[in-house]
Design a protein around this motif. Structure first.
Motif, PDB file in Angstrom:
ATOM      1  N   VAL A  26      -3.666   7.901   4.349  1.00 46.84           N
ATOM      2  CA  VAL A  26      -4.938   7.178   4.188  1.00 46.84           C
ATOM      3  C   VAL A  26      -5.097   6.714   2.743  1.00 46.84           C
ATOM      4  O   VAL A  26      -5.483   5.572   2.478  1.00 46.84           O
ATOM      5  CB  VAL A  26      -6.141   8.062   4.614  1.00 46.84           C
ATOM      6  CG1 VAL A  26      -7.461   7.350   4.341  1.00 46.84           C
ATOM      7  CG2 VAL A  26      -6.030   8.432   6.091  1.00 46.84           C
TER       8      VAL A  26
ATOM      9  N   CYS B  86      -5.274  -1.442   3.784  1.00 45.73           N
ATOM     10  CA  CYS B  86      -4.997  -1.608   5.211  1.00 45.73           C
ATOM     11  C   CYS B  86      -5.253  -0.293   5.939  1.00 45.73           C
ATOM     12  O   CYS B  86      -4.509   0.664   5.758  1.00 45.73           O
ATOM     13  CB  CYS B  86      -3.550  -2.049   5.387  1.00 45.73           C
ATOM     14  SG  CYS B  86      -3.142  -2.437   7.082  1.00 45.73           S
ATOM     15  N   PRO B  87      -6.313  -0.215   6.765  1.00 47.75           N
ATOM     16  CA  PRO B  87      -6.596   1.028   7.484  1.00 47.75           C
ATOM     17  C   PRO B  87      -5.396   1.503   8.300  1.00 47.75           C
ATOM     18  O   PRO B  87      -4.587   0.702   8.768  1.00 47.75           O
ATOM     19  CB  PRO B  87      -7.762   0.649   8.403  1.00 47.75           C
ATOM     20  CG  PRO B  87      -8.449  -0.474   7.680  1.00 47.75           C
ATOM     21  CD  PRO B  87      -7.325  -1.251   7.029  1.00 47.75           C
TER      22      PRO B  87
ATOM     23  N   TYR C  13     -12.271   7.641  10.640  1.00 50.95           N
ATOM     24  CA  TYR C  13     -11.071   8.364  11.059  1.00 50.95           C
ATOM     25  C   TYR C  13     -11.527   9.680  11.691  1.00 50.95           C
ATOM     26  O   TYR C  13     -12.386  10.363  11.140  1.00 50.95           O
ATOM     27  CB  TYR C  13     -10.169   8.679   9.859  1.00 50.95           C
ATOM     28  CG  TYR C  13      -9.555   7.465   9.214  1.00 50.95           C
ATOM     29  CD1 TYR C  13      -8.445   6.844   9.784  1.00 50.95           C
ATOM     30  CD2 TYR C  13     -10.053   6.942   8.034  1.00 50.95           C
ATOM     31  CE1 TYR C  13      -7.860   5.728   9.199  1.00 50.95           C
ATOM     32  CE2 TYR C  13      -9.483   5.821   7.442  1.00 50.95           C
ATOM     33  CZ  TYR C  13      -8.390   5.226   8.029  1.00 50.95           C
ATOM     34  OH  TYR C  13      -7.819   4.126   7.436  1.00 50.95           O
TER      35      TYR C  13
ATOM     36  N   ARG D 293      -2.085   3.871   2.139  1.00 50.87           N
ATOM     37  CA  ARG D 293      -2.168   2.651   2.946  1.00 50.87           C
ATOM     38  C   ARG D 293      -3.550   2.017   2.936  1.00 50.87           C
ATOM     39  O   ARG D 293      -3.668   0.800   2.859  1.00 50.87           O
ATOM     40  CB  ARG D 293      -1.702   2.950   4.364  1.00 50.87           C
ATOM     41  CG  ARG D 293      -0.186   3.190   4.390  1.00 50.87           C
ATOM     42  CD  ARG D 293       0.340   3.829   5.641  1.00 50.87           C
ATOM     43  NE  ARG D 293       0.014   3.102   6.858  1.00 50.87           N
ATOM     44  CZ  ARG D 293       0.228   3.581   8.081  1.00 50.87           C
ATOM     45  NH1 ARG D 293       0.762   4.774   8.237  1.00 50.87           N
ATOM     46  NH2 ARG D 293      -0.079   2.886   9.145  1.00 50.87           N
ATOM     47  N   HIS D 294      -4.593   2.833   3.022  1.00 50.67           N
ATOM     48  CA  HIS D 294      -5.941   2.274   3.112  1.00 50.67           C
ATOM     49  C   HIS D 294      -6.608   2.147   1.742  1.00 50.67           C
ATOM     50  O   HIS D 294      -6.964   1.053   1.326  1.00 50.67           O
ATOM     51  CB  HIS D 294      -6.806   3.126   4.042  1.00 50.67           C
ATOM     52  CG  HIS D 294      -8.150   2.524   4.313  1.00 50.67           C
ATOM     53  ND1 HIS D 294      -8.952   2.951   5.324  1.00 50.67           N
ATOM     54  CD2 HIS D 294      -8.838   1.524   3.709  1.00 50.67           C
ATOM     55  CE1 HIS D 294     -10.076   2.243   5.327  1.00 50.67           C
ATOM     56  NE2 HIS D 294     -10.016   1.375   4.346  1.00 50.67           N
TER      57      HIS D 294
END
Length: 92
Positions: free
Chosen positions: A72, A81-82, A61, A75-76
């Motif tokens: 981040v 999920c990036p 990122y 979600r990641h």
């Protein structure tokens, strides 16, 4: 080989000038089980920081702002999920 996940946040001069200290603090303030947050040395992408790399999958990122860190994390790091809109284009 360890599958331990870690988040590297560059703390070199150029990234610090762009706010990397706050980015590192934001990750440290939102701990995720089994994920280590590390203030790293230069990641070699000066001028595009603050740089953040999620290992071992090597998801980069660029130009990360502290207020973007929760996305981040959720979600990641938690969701697997990036965050597509934040990915560093040079590598993704």
């Amino acid at each position: 080989m360890s599958s331990q996940k870690s988040v590297l946040v560059c703390q070199n001069t150029a990234c610090r000038k762009a706010g990397a200290t706050k980015v590192l603090a934001a990750f440290q303030a939102s701990p995720v089980a089994d994920i280590t947050v590390i203030g790293s040395r230069c990641l070699g992408q000066c001028g595009n920081g603050p740089m953040v790399v999620v290992m071992p999958e090597e998801v980069w990122y660029g130009r990360v702002h502290a207020e973007e860190v929760p996305a981040v994390v959720e979600r990641h790091l938690r969701g697997g999920c990036p965050v597509a809109g934040m990915l560093y284009r040079k590598f993704h």
